[in-house]
Design a protein around this motif. Structure first.
Motif, PDB file in Angstrom:
ATOM      1  N   LEU A   1      -3.618  -1.609  -9.294  1.00  0.00           N
ATOM      2  CA  LEU A   1      -2.358  -2.092  -8.750  1.00  0.00           C
ATOM      3  C   LEU A   1      -1.752  -1.073  -7.790  1.00  0.00           C
ATOM      4  O   LEU A   1      -1.706   0.128  -8.083  1.00  0.00           O
ATOM      5  N   ILE A   2      -1.276  -1.563  -6.657  1.00  0.00           N
ATOM      6  CA  ILE A   2      -0.626  -0.712  -5.664  1.00  0.00           C
ATOM      7  C   ILE A   2       0.643  -1.391  -5.178  1.00  0.00           C
ATOM      8  O   ILE A   2       0.888  -2.558  -5.470  1.00  0.00           O
ATOM      9  N   GLY A   3       1.454  -0.639  -4.429  1.00  0.00           N
ATOM     10  CA  GLY A   3       2.690  -1.192  -3.903  1.00  0.00           C
ATOM     11  C   GLY A   3       3.867  -0.281  -4.207  1.00  0.00           C
ATOM     12  O   GLY A   3       3.705   0.796  -4.808  1.00  0.00           O
TER      13      GLY A   3
ATOM     14  N   ALA B   1     -15.784   6.977  -3.860  1.00  0.00           N
ATOM     15  CA  ALA B   1     -15.477   6.070  -4.971  1.00  0.00           C
ATOM     16  C   ALA B   1     -14.916   4.763  -4.430  1.00  0.00           C
ATOM     17  O   ALA B   1     -14.079   4.767  -3.519  1.00  0.00           O
ATOM     18  N   GLN B   2     -15.366   3.648  -4.974  1.00  0.00           N
ATOM     19  CA  GLN B   2     -14.965   2.327  -4.507  1.00  0.00           C
ATOM     20  C   GLN B   2     -13.972   1.700  -5.481  1.00  0.00           C
ATOM     21  O   GLN B   2     -14.146   1.777  -6.698  1.00  0.00           O
ATOM     22  N   ARG B   3     -12.935   1.062  -4.940  1.00  0.00           N
ATOM     23  CA  ARG B   3     -11.920   0.424  -5.765  1.00  0.00           C
ATOM     24  C   ARG B   3     -11.511  -0.926  -5.161  1.00  0.00           C
ATOM     25  O   ARG B   3     -11.504  -1.092  -3.943  1.00  0.00           O
ATOM     26  N   ASP B   4     -11.165  -1.857  -6.022  1.00  0.00           N
ATOM     27  CA  ASP B   4     -10.492  -3.082  -5.590  1.00  0.00           C
ATOM     28  C   ASP B   4      -9.009  -2.870  -5.846  1.00  0.00           C
ATOM     29  O   ASP B   4      -8.599  -2.611  -6.971  1.00  0.00           O
ATOM     30  N   PHE B   5      -8.209  -2.969  -4.792  1.00  0.00           N
ATOM     31  CA  PHE B   5      -6.764  -2.780  -4.909  1.00  0.00           C
ATOM     32  C   PHE B   5      -6.051  -4.109  -4.731  1.00  0.00           C
ATOM     33  O   PHE B   5      -6.375  -4.883  -3.823  1.00  0.00           O
ATOM     34  N   ILE B   6      -5.054  -4.356  -5.598  1.00  0.00           N
ATOM     35  CA  ILE B   6      -4.248  -5.572  -5.489  1.00  0.00           C
ATOM     36  C   ILE B   6      -2.780  -5.178  -5.551  1.00  0.00           C
ATOM     37  O   ILE B   6      -2.387  -4.345  -6.372  1.00  0.00           O
ATOM     38  N   ASP B   7      -1.977  -5.759  -4.680  1.00  0.00           N
ATOM     39  CA  ASP B   7      -0.559  -5.435  -4.663  1.00  0.00           C
ATOM     40  C   ASP B   7       0.114  -5.923  -5.948  1.00  0.00           C
ATOM     41  O   ASP B   7      -0.156  -7.028  -6.424  1.00  0.00           O
TER      42      ASP B   7
ATOM     43  N   PHE C   1      -3.446  -5.190   2.542  1.00  0.00           N
ATOM     44  CA  PHE C   1      -3.647  -3.847   2.011  1.00  0.00           C
ATOM     45  C   PHE C   1      -2.796  -2.821   2.767  1.00  0.00           C
ATOM     46  O   PHE C   1      -2.130  -1.980   2.156  1.00  0.00           O
ATOM     47  N   LYS C   2      -2.777  -2.903   4.084  1.00  0.00           N
ATOM     48  CA  LYS C   2      -2.000  -1.955   4.883  1.00  0.00           C
ATOM     49  C   LYS C   2      -0.515  -2.058   4.559  1.00  0.00           C
ATOM     50  O   LYS C   2       0.182  -1.040   4.462  1.00  0.00           O
ATOM     51  N   SER C   3      -0.026  -3.270   4.374  1.00  0.00           N
ATOM     52  CA  SER C   3       1.385  -3.455   4.037  1.00  0.00           C
ATOM     53  C   SER C   3       1.723  -2.811   2.695  1.00  0.00           C
ATOM     54  O   SER C   3       2.803  -2.236   2.521  1.00  0.00           O
ATOM     55  N   SER C   4       0.802  -2.899   1.742  1.00  0.00           N
ATOM     56  CA  SER C   4       1.021  -2.270   0.443  1.00  0.00           C
ATOM     57  C   SER C   4       1.171  -0.759   0.602  1.00  0.00           C
ATOM     58  O   SER C   4       2.052  -0.143  -0.012  1.00  0.00           O
ATOM     59  N   LEU C   5       0.317  -0.152   1.425  1.00  0.00           N
ATOM     60  CA  LEU C   5       0.386   1.295   1.624  1.00  0.00           C
ATOM     61  C   LEU C   5       1.667   1.691   2.362  1.00  0.00           C
ATOM     62  O   LEU C   5       2.293   2.703   2.030  1.00  0.00           O
ATOM     63  N   ILE C   6       2.060   0.898   3.353  1.00  0.00           N
ATOM     64  CA  ILE C   6       3.310   1.174   4.076  1.00  0.00           C
ATOM     65  C   ILE C   6       4.498   1.112   3.124  1.00  0.00           C
ATOM     66  O   ILE C   6       5.364   1.997   3.123  1.00  0.00           O
ATOM     67  N   ASP C   7       4.536   0.072   2.291  1.00  0.00           N
ATOM     68  CA  ASP C   7       5.648  -0.086   1.354  1.00  0.00           C
ATOM     69  C   ASP C   7       5.668   1.034   0.314  1.00  0.00           C
ATOM     70  O   ASP C   7       6.744   1.462  -0.126  1.00  0.00           O
ATOM     71  N   THR C   8       4.487   1.512  -0.077  1.00  0.00           N
ATOM     72  CA  THR C   8       4.410   2.619  -1.033  1.00  0.00           C
ATOM     73  C   THR C   8       4.967   3.893  -0.404  1.00  0.00           C
ATOM     74  O   THR C   8       5.768   4.611  -1.019  1.00  0.00           O
ATOM     75  N   LEU C   9       4.545   4.183   0.824  1.00  0.00           N
ATOM     76  CA  LEU C   9       5.073   5.351   1.532  1.00  0.00           C
ATOM     77  C   LEU C   9       6.583   5.259   1.695  1.00  0.00           C
ATOM     78  O   LEU C   9       7.315   6.224   1.433  1.00  0.00           O
ATOM     79  N   ASN C  10       7.062   4.101   2.109  1.00  0.00           N
ATOM     80  CA  ASN C  10       8.502   3.943   2.350  1.00  0.00           C
ATOM     81  C   ASN C  10       9.303   4.048   1.058  1.00  0.00           C
ATOM     82  O   ASN C  10      10.454   4.517   1.072  1.00  0.00           O
TER      83      ASN C  10
END
Length: 300
Positions: free
Chosen positions: A163-165, A199-205, A283-292
């Motif tokens: 899980l990311i976000g 290392a490979q991962r499946d990421f889901i928001d 995926f990119k939006s999840s990383l942007i939101d995490t940074l913000n």
């Protein structure tokens, strides 16, 4: 008295729990947020309970009599499970047993979603057991499936990938984001450390995962295990390269494993897709939101 369906959410103060409480309170549920000590705002009812205390759990279930349970609580840190394996087993295995037993006695028609983990191991092959956390989550799912079969309880298993976000999390993307923000704001050492870049991962928001939980609460089939995933694989090198495009800070990367290449992860959520669910957060939006998130909460 509210006519809305009562939804008990455990682990409400955690990463997914916070998103779930606000999501379901807007989706037409009477949400009761279960935590040990934390409280939500006045719009969301909070119930304080130690889920490793069998009698306390039974009293809470008897008091609330929920129509739905989303069980998110637990110990979700692999490293901590090595330090204190018994606490991990109590938090993940016993709490699930106490909740299910409490509902069996007080409100057996309650629809239950137990959230497992992609890090579960195959009980038929003990060599696949890598850490105590995996054991605790596997036992959690086994008890849920057993009680569904033995006592005909409406229990569904959800198995999210990584899980990311936005929000505070122990996940690798959150760790990277937090360190990058510390570089931006606090002039921290400009180095990211990673064990294996390949290392490979499946990421889901996390927000997509929560929407999947809603579908499972209303349409999930008892006894079934539902993967919640993006169906796409990213190496940690890919993740770091994406982060590089989202910050003006230049940083180095230290990897303890340079050459070990892993196979791409393929977790396709066929069953959930059959219920009409699909992930919508890129995926990119999840990383942007995490940074913000960390940029706005740099003191966390």
């Amino acid at each position: 008295m509210s006519s809305l369906p009562k939804l008990l959410i455990t682990g409400a103060s955690g990463f997914t729990g916070k998103h779930a409480c606000y999501y379901f309170s807007k989706a037409g549920f009477e949400v009761i947020a279960v935590t040990r000590t934390h409280s939500f705002n006045e719009q969301i009812q909070t119930e304080h309970c130690d889920l490793t205390n069998k009698e306390a759990v039974r009293r809470m279930i008897k008091k609330i009599k929920p129509q739905f349970l989303l069980h998110l609580a637990g110990q979700n840190h692999v490293g901590q499970s090595w330090v204190d394996p018994v606490s991990s087993l109590e938090a993940n295995f016993l709490s699930t047993l106490y909740l299910i037993e409490g509902l069996r006695h007080e409100n057996p028609t309650c629809k239950i979603i137990v959230v497992g983990s992609a890090l579960q191991f195959d009980p038929k092959d003990i060599s696949t057991l890598k850490h105590p956390y995996s054991l605790s989550k596997t036992l959690q799912v086994l008890i849920a499936q057993s009680w569904e079969g033995l006592y005909d309880l409406p229990i569904v298993i959800a198995k999210p990938s990584n899980l990311i976000g936005p929000g505070t999390s122990n996940g690798v993307c959150s760790i990277f984001a937090r360190k990058i923000v510390e570089m931006e704001v606090k002039n921290a050492e400009k180095v990211l450390e990673v064990s294996n870049l390949h290392a490979q991962r499946d990421f889901i928001d996390v927000r997509d995962a929560v929407s999947a939980y809603e579908i499972l609460l209303t349409g999930g089939k008892s006894g079934e295990v539902y993967d919640i995933s993006s169906g796409k694989s990213h190496s940690l090198k890919d993740v770091i390269n994406m982060f590089r495009t989202l910050t003006t800070v230049e940083f180095d990367v230290k990897s303890s494993i340079e050459s070990q290449v892993e196979k791409k992860v393929e977790i396709i959520p066929f069953k959930l897709a059959g219920l009409g669910w699909k992930p919508i957060v890129p995926f990119k939006s999840s990383l942007i939101d995490t940074l913000n998130f960390y940029r706005k909460n740099e003191k966390i």
